[in-house]
Design a protein around this motif. Sequence first.
Motif, PDB file in Angstrom:
ATOM      1  N   GLY A  55      -0.996  -1.671   6.179  1.00  0.00           N
ATOM      2  CA  GLY A  55      -1.993  -0.757   6.723  1.00  0.00           C
ATOM      3  C   GLY A  55      -2.840  -0.124   5.636  1.00  0.00           C
ATOM      4  O   GLY A  55      -2.554  -0.263   4.435  1.00  0.00           O
ATOM      5  N   ALA A  56      -3.870   0.595   6.059  1.00  0.00           N
ATOM      6  CA  ALA A  56      -4.828   1.171   5.114  1.00  0.00           C
ATOM      7  C   ALA A  56      -4.178   2.202   4.202  1.00  0.00           C
ATOM      8  O   ALA A  56      -4.504   2.276   3.008  1.00  0.00           O
ATOM      9  CB  ALA A  56      -5.990   1.802   5.883  1.00  0.00           C
ATOM     10  N   GLU A  57      -3.251   2.988   4.720  1.00  0.00           N
ATOM     11  CA  GLU A  57      -2.636   4.028   3.899  1.00  0.00           C
ATOM     12  C   GLU A  57      -1.780   3.422   2.791  1.00  0.00           C
ATOM     13  O   GLU A  57      -1.787   3.907   1.648  1.00  0.00           O
ATOM     14  CB  GLU A  57      -1.804   4.961   4.767  1.00  0.00           C
ATOM     15  CG  GLU A  57      -2.629   5.826   5.702  1.00  0.00           C
ATOM     16  CD  GLU A  57      -1.786   6.809   6.494  1.00  0.00           C
ATOM     17  OE1 GLU A  57      -0.532   6.743   6.377  1.00  0.00           O
ATOM     18  OE2 GLU A  57      -2.364   7.622   7.221  1.00  0.00           O
ATOM     19  N   GLU A  58      -1.049   2.377   3.136  1.00  0.00           N
ATOM     20  CA  GLU A  58      -0.232   1.725   2.103  1.00  0.00           C
ATOM     21  C   GLU A  58      -1.124   1.054   1.066  1.00  0.00           C
ATOM     22  O   GLU A  58      -0.867   1.146  -0.142  1.00  0.00           O
ATOM     23  CB  GLU A  58       0.706   0.699   2.733  1.00  0.00           C
ATOM     24  CG  GLU A  58       1.659   0.060   1.735  1.00  0.00           C
ATOM     25  CD  GLU A  58       2.685  -0.850   2.386  1.00  0.00           C
ATOM     26  OE1 GLU A  58       3.421  -1.519   1.642  1.00  0.00           O
ATOM     27  OE2 GLU A  58       2.749  -0.884   3.644  1.00  0.00           O
ATOM     28  N   LEU A  59      -2.170   0.386   1.526  1.00  0.00           N
ATOM     29  CA  LEU A  59      -3.109  -0.245   0.599  1.00  0.00           C
ATOM     30  C   LEU A  59      -3.718   0.787  -0.340  1.00  0.00           C
ATOM     31  O   LEU A  59      -3.836   0.572  -1.553  1.00  0.00           O
ATOM     32  CB  LEU A  59      -4.207  -0.963   1.389  1.00  0.00           C
ATOM     33  CG  LEU A  59      -5.258  -1.716   0.586  1.00  0.00           C
ATOM     34  CD1 LEU A  59      -4.644  -2.902  -0.146  1.00  0.00           C
ATOM     35  CD2 LEU A  59      -6.377  -2.204   1.514  1.00  0.00           C
ATOM     36  N   ALA A  60      -4.077   1.933   0.202  1.00  0.00           N
ATOM     37  CA  ALA A  60      -4.691   2.987  -0.609  1.00  0.00           C
ATOM     38  C   ALA A  60      -3.704   3.536  -1.634  1.00  0.00           C
ATOM     39  O   ALA A  60      -4.115   3.954  -2.724  1.00  0.00           O
ATOM     40  CB  ALA A  60      -5.197   4.100   0.290  1.00  0.00           C
ATOM     41  N   ASP A 113       1.605 -10.134   1.632  1.00  0.00           N
ATOM     42  CA  ASP A 113       0.617  -9.062   1.535  1.00  0.00           C
ATOM     43  C   ASP A 113       1.027  -8.015   0.503  1.00  0.00           C
ATOM     44  O   ASP A 113       0.162  -7.335  -0.059  1.00  0.00           O
ATOM     45  CB  ASP A 113       0.416  -8.390   2.893  1.00  0.00           C
ATOM     46  CG  ASP A 113      -0.421  -9.223   3.843  1.00  0.00           C
ATOM     47  OD1 ASP A 113      -1.116 -10.147   3.369  1.00  0.00           O
ATOM     48  OD2 ASP A 113      -0.381  -8.965   5.064  1.00  0.00           O
TER      49      ASP A 113
END
Length: 205
Positions: A55-60, A113
């Motif tokens: 998800g976006a939070e983990e990626l960030a 990922d």
Amino acid sequence: MTASTTKALVVTSSILGSHGQSLALAEHFKTLAASRGDIQVTERDLVALDLPHLGAEELASWQVEPTARNDEQRQLATRSEALIEELRAHDVLVLAVPLYNLGIPSQLKAWFDRILRAGETFRYTEAGPQGLVEGKRAVILAARGGQYAGTALDSQTPHLKAMLGLIGVTEVDVVFAEGLAMGGDHRERALQEARQAIGGLIERL
């Protein structure tokens, strides 16, 4: 353990438990490796690990300097960092892969990922991406109900090779056990040929 010990990371992703044929191939690899005595095997069961979709939070969280991360970011970033560290600690990556709807299991995609990270396992250059995971080889143990290898329907094999190549793992052997849903004789013959191929690979490790 001796200085010449080969460390193999066996990654499984079958949702079928003891009925999964890719798991049976992985077990055969582990059995032969144990008989060698100079191969140390670590198994990573991705179904048991149950990674969420990226998800976006983990990626960030990956973009934040480690010392500047808050508790949530630190926890999220640890997922990827632990898996990358595990990969780097082994000499051989063994992927036991079933074919689900002509692709890889979503559990395996969630693992990739986390390990395909720019600046960590590969980097962008003017000449294109450059892998940063060096000196390793991979083995793909592919179990399939039908026969797809070498046809346009086999998008799985080039996908796996491309993802491995992105991080610098270009020495890849593939063992196919195909037609496993096509009847008893065919199934047993395919599994026996796959087991023999695994034996040949073990001898070369």
